[in-house]
Design a protein around this motif. Structure first.
Motif, short mmCIF file in Angstrom:
data_model
loop_
_atom_site.label_atom_id
_atom_site.label_comp_id
_atom_site.label_asym_id
_atom_site.label_seq_id
_atom_site.Cartn_x
_atom_site.Cartn_y
_atom_site.Cartn_z
N GLY A 13 43.22 42.93 3.20
CA GLY A 13 42.52 42.06 2.26
C GLY A 13 41.66 41.02 2.96
O GLY A 13 40.70 40.51 2.40
N GLY A 15 40.84 39.07 7.26
CA GLY A 15 41.11 39.01 8.70
C GLY A 15 40.80 40.29 9.47
O GLY A 15 39.83 41.00 9.17
N ASN A 88 48.57 47.34 10.34
CA ASN A 88 47.94 46.09 10.77
C ASN A 88 48.64 44.84 10.24
O ASN A 88 48.64 43.80 10.91
CB ASN A 88 46.46 46.09 10.32
CG ASN A 88 45.82 44.74 10.50
OD1 ASN A 88 45.51 44.32 11.62
ND2 ASN A 88 45.66 43.99 9.40
N ILE A 112 58.66 42.05 8.24
CA ILE A 112 57.26 42.44 8.09
C ILE A 112 56.73 43.12 9.36
O ILE A 112 56.17 44.22 9.31
CB ILE A 112 56.40 41.22 7.70
CG1 ILE A 112 56.85 40.70 6.32
CG2 ILE A 112 54.90 41.56 7.70
CD1 ILE A 112 56.24 39.39 5.90
N ALA A 140 49.38 47.26 15.13
CA ALA A 140 48.94 45.95 15.61
C ALA A 140 50.01 45.38 16.53
O ALA A 140 51.09 45.01 16.08
CB ALA A 140 48.69 45.00 14.45
N VAL A 188 42.09 35.72 17.94
CA VAL A 188 41.07 36.11 16.97
C VAL A 188 40.96 35.01 15.92
O VAL A 188 41.98 34.56 15.38
CB VAL A 188 41.44 37.46 16.30
CG1 VAL A 188 40.26 38.00 15.50
CG2 VAL A 188 41.91 38.47 17.32
N THR A 190 41.02 34.06 12.88
CA THR A 190 41.36 34.39 11.49
C THR A 190 42.24 33.28 10.92
O THR A 190 42.59 32.33 11.62
CB THR A 190 42.16 35.71 11.41
OG1 THR A 190 43.40 35.52 12.10
CG2 THR A 190 41.42 36.88 12.03
N ALA A 191 42.65 33.46 9.67
CA ALA A 191 43.54 32.49 9.02
C ALA A 191 44.83 32.33 9.82
O ALA A 191 45.43 31.24 9.83
CB ALA A 191 43.85 32.96 7.59
N TRP A 193 45.24 32.18 13.05
CA TRP A 193 45.10 31.17 14.10
C TRP A 193 44.93 29.76 13.55
O TRP A 193 45.32 28.78 14.17
CB TRP A 193 44.00 31.52 15.12
CG TRP A 193 44.66 31.86 16.43
CD1 TRP A 193 44.87 33.10 16.92
CD2 TRP A 193 45.29 30.94 17.34
NE1 TRP A 193 45.59 33.03 18.09
CE2 TRP A 193 45.87 31.73 18.38
CE3 TRP A 193 45.46 29.57 17.40
CZ2 TRP A 193 46.56 31.16 19.46
CZ3 TRP A 193 46.16 29.00 18.47
CH2 TRP A 193 46.70 29.79 19.48
N ARG A 195 46.61 28.73 11.03
CA ARG A 195 48.01 28.32 10.79
C ARG A 195 48.71 28.03 12.11
O ARG A 195 49.50 27.08 12.22
CB ARG A 195 48.75 29.42 10.02
CG ARG A 195 48.23 29.67 8.61
CD ARG A 195 49.14 30.58 7.81
NE ARG A 195 49.28 31.91 8.38
CZ ARG A 195 48.52 32.96 8.07
NH1 ARG A 195 47.54 32.84 7.19
NH2 ARG A 195 48.72 34.14 8.64
#
Ligand code: NAD
Length: 259
Positions: A13, A15, A88, A112, A140, A188, A190-191, A193, A195
């Motif tokens: 969805g 990243g 991923n 997860i 991943a 990378v 993304t959200a 990193w 956090r």
């Protein structure tokens, strides 16, 4: 004309997963997007449809085997096969020293990042075996699967587990011409990193953006990574160019961890 190949990407969805899906769509795959976050997933599906991508999607939790089986079934019902399956989806878990790690957070990140990869491999491989045409499973991993990172103990452990699972699955599935490899990104933007940067402030005494900048200083090529950088490797792993490569955990990190 040969049938269009089908790629399933979990956690797509946003990243890295979204970036991988974009690249594989450009490479000519029909795309199956999946995420636990319905809102970002439907936005991404809309974007892909507007670009004319052959796309379908399913909301799902990778930590549930039944969701992974349903996702594979959706791909088969819609497009007729699963040729590439990308595990991923992943989370960073709690950012804390091991001495302060909460058991519930340990369970969640293992559910997860580890169980999710096991169930994804299981669902994808059973379908690929049925098809009898081989396939590619791509997981991943991370630089944190090559070297443990302070404040990211459980996360590092899950990515070391992904490295092991990639090797096991490669050995077990080789006779079915299914290759299994992983991509190991560095930092990378993304959200995830965002956090990480925020979570590290408490322990490193850093201000917003400083933890990320500190880690970025260690990148030989002098810049952080984009999802497109990761996609360059994954596009290769999803293509016939990688047919003789299996069980490998390949770093794409701009030069941070050297094997
Ligand atoms: P992100 O947080 O931006 O995106 C992860 C996506 O996975 C989100 O859309 C989220 O909703 C989804 N997701 C989370 N839990 C899920 C679940 N249980 N079931 C299905 N979907 C779920 O993170 P990202 O940076 O794009 O990371 C993607 C993968 O790359 C992860 O496995 C991560 O560990 C790995 N990775 C990221 C970095 C980085 O620097 N960002 C570095 C190395 C490895």
């Amino acid at each position: 004309m040969s049938k269009q190949k089908v790629a399933v990407i979990t956690g797509s969805g946003q990243g890295i997963g979204k970036g991988l899906a974009e690249r594989l769509a450009n490479d000519g795959f029909a795309i199956v997007l999946s995420d636990i976050n319905e809102a970002t997933l439907s936005e991404t599906v809309k974007e892909f449809e507007e670009k004319g991508v052959n796309v379908t999607s399913m909301v799902g939790n990778v930590a549930k085997l039944e969701d992974q089986v349903a996702l594979v079934q959706k791909a088969v019902d819609t497009f007729g096969s699963v040729d590439v399956f990308i595990n991923n989806a992943g989370i960073e878990g709690q950012i804390a020293p091991l001495t302060e790690t909460d058991p519930k957070a340990v369970d969640r990140v293992f559910d997860i990042n580890v169980k999710g990869v096991i169930y994804g491999i299981q669902a994808a491989a059973n379908q690929m075996k049925k098809q009898g045409t081989g396939g590619k499973i791509i997981n991943a991993c991370s630089i944190a699967g090559q070297e443990g990172f302070a404040l990211l103990g459980p996360y590092s452990a899950t990515k070391f587990a992904v490295k092991g699972l990639t090797q096991v699955a490669a050995k077990e599935l080789a006779r079915d011409k299914i290759t299994v490899n992983s991509y190991c990104p560095g930092i990378v933007g993304t959200a995830m990193w965002e956090r990480l940067d925020e979570g590290m402030m408490k322990y490193l005494g850093t201000k917003k953006g400083e933890a990320l900048a500190k880690y970025a200083e260690g990148i030989a090529l002098g810049r952080t990574q984009t999802p497109e950088d990761v996609a360059n490797l994954v596009s290769f792993l999803a293509s016939s160019q990688s047919d003789y490569i299996t069980g490998q955990n390949i770093l794409s990190d701009g030069g941070m961890v050297f094997n």
